[in-house]
Design a protein around this motif. Sequence first.
Motif, PDB file in Angstrom:
ATOM      1  N   ASP A 148     -42.848   5.141-143.209  1.00  0.00           N
ATOM      2  CA  ASP A 148     -44.091   5.838-142.879  1.00  0.00           C
ATOM      3  C   ASP A 148     -44.778   6.410-144.117  1.00  0.00           C
ATOM      4  O   ASP A 148     -46.003   6.413-144.198  1.00  0.00           O
ATOM      5  CB  ASP A 148     -43.817   6.940-141.854  1.00  0.00           C
ATOM      6  N   ARG A 194     -37.950  11.626-142.265  1.00  0.00           N
ATOM      7  CA  ARG A 194     -38.943  10.697-141.708  1.00  0.00           C
ATOM      8  C   ARG A 194     -40.349  10.949-142.243  1.00  0.00           C
ATOM      9  O   ARG A 194     -41.199  10.070-142.202  1.00  0.00           O
ATOM     10  CB  ARG A 194     -38.958  10.806-140.178  1.00  0.00           C
ATOM     11  N   GLY A 220     -42.657   1.791-128.726  1.00  0.00           N
ATOM     12  CA  GLY A 220     -43.124   3.029-129.328  1.00  0.00           C
ATOM     13  C   GLY A 220     -44.253   3.686-128.574  1.00  0.00           C
ATOM     14  O   GLY A 220     -44.271   3.767-127.337  1.00  0.00           O
ATOM     15  N   ASN A 237     -40.737   5.824-130.708  1.00  0.00           N
ATOM     16  CA  ASN A 237     -40.295   6.234-132.040  1.00  0.00           C
ATOM     17  C   ASN A 237     -39.684   7.624-131.988  1.00  0.00           C
ATOM     18  O   ASN A 237     -40.137   8.496-131.248  1.00  0.00           O
ATOM     19  CB  ASN A 237     -41.469   6.206-133.014  1.00  0.00           C
TER      20      ASN A 237
END
Length: 439
Positions: A57, A182, A284, A334
């Motif tokens: 990400d 993350r 997701g 997710n």
Amino acid sequence: MTSDVAERVAGYARDAIDSVSAYIRGLTPTQRNLIIIAIAGLILRYAVGTVLTYPRDIASWIINTENFQMGEDIYSLPGHYYTPGWGYVMAILTAIASFTGMPISKYVSDFTGDTATLPWYTTLPTLEYALTIKTFLFIVDLLVAVVLYRIGLKTTGSEKWGVIMFAVWFLCPFTIIISAIRVMFENVEILFMLLSLYMMLNRRPAMAGAMMGISLMFKLYGIFLGILLIGYAFAQSQSFRYTGRYIAFAILAVMVLMLPVILTGGFDESMIWLTARSDNPTSGYNLTLLIMPALLLASVAGAAALMRWRITDFGVLACMALAITSGTLLLAGNVQYYLIILPLALLMTSRLSILPIGMLLILAVFAGLSFMLWSSQLYISYDFWGSGALESFGEWLAPWESRLDYDYVKTYTGYIAMLLPLMILGWRLYMYWRSVNEE
């Protein structure tokens, strides 16, 4: 001369220590506890965040920054696939990086080729760039903890509950993983959603609406609580004007944040989260779009019930918000999406909240172990202390990572977070019915 300087420095140090000691002695036990928890949480975040960075990400945030540095806006080039809130934050962080001359990314030759650890990227963020973004997210985590403390104090009158809410949020491994590893910004959405709720509790509907509008410009999971607050505002005031202020300022905040996007011709691109993903609802976030209409209707029905029966019980509102919001998580998505469960579960101020929080702790184990080798590559690339041992551990764990399919844990978490508040609501209704019949 040197001796005089040393004495002055020592004197300044003693004065500073005395000032800090006097400040600490003047704190209440609650304030000291909050400071200790905050320091411990920040140490954990920086320790974890320095060693592990999930590069998938943050690679998008690199694209955002590079676009800004080329003089482009949020949507003029591909790379930003959300509503504009996070784009504005990245513009500010880019300005900081540019002002300090901070390098943004580094080319890693090992990532090229069919057997690459990162087959679709050949760059990693620099450690200073990653820590800049993470520092922002850590500050937001702390602000969320403060708002939860304030809400807990407001709704229960108990400093103990407020401290518990502060500590559970800020020390929860799942919260730490989302911001430190993350590098996702769910906590920003949560911060403004909770600020909206806090403002409504303080009977400031205009500010509540503005905060909710800002929250929705980051991600949309707060929309269910946003709709419920319409009913709660009317139940508080029994005034359409009071309720209208909340709605009007929510719309105004959205319009203000969308205006730069509209003026630069990026409106279509800003809606890509809906237009592109709804065409391929396979995983997701895309899956949540399938059940969103039903959940929106449930929110409207909940708001109508709050209005009709003038329900101002905060526990009822919290249960409704958790049950409906968790409906988006029944289909495994997710991992960062599940963070919103934590503050909503804490808002119920129920001992039963340990059930969904416990599921988040299990989820944290899976999320922390998944992609360990991948997430350690940034630290390893610098060849810092312990990087060899970290790489060996990641390589040992790598064969097991493919077996860490934890979609079932996500699904169970969603179901528990939805069914628990429904059971609590059902019990409250039963007790109310019984008391009425006994009278």
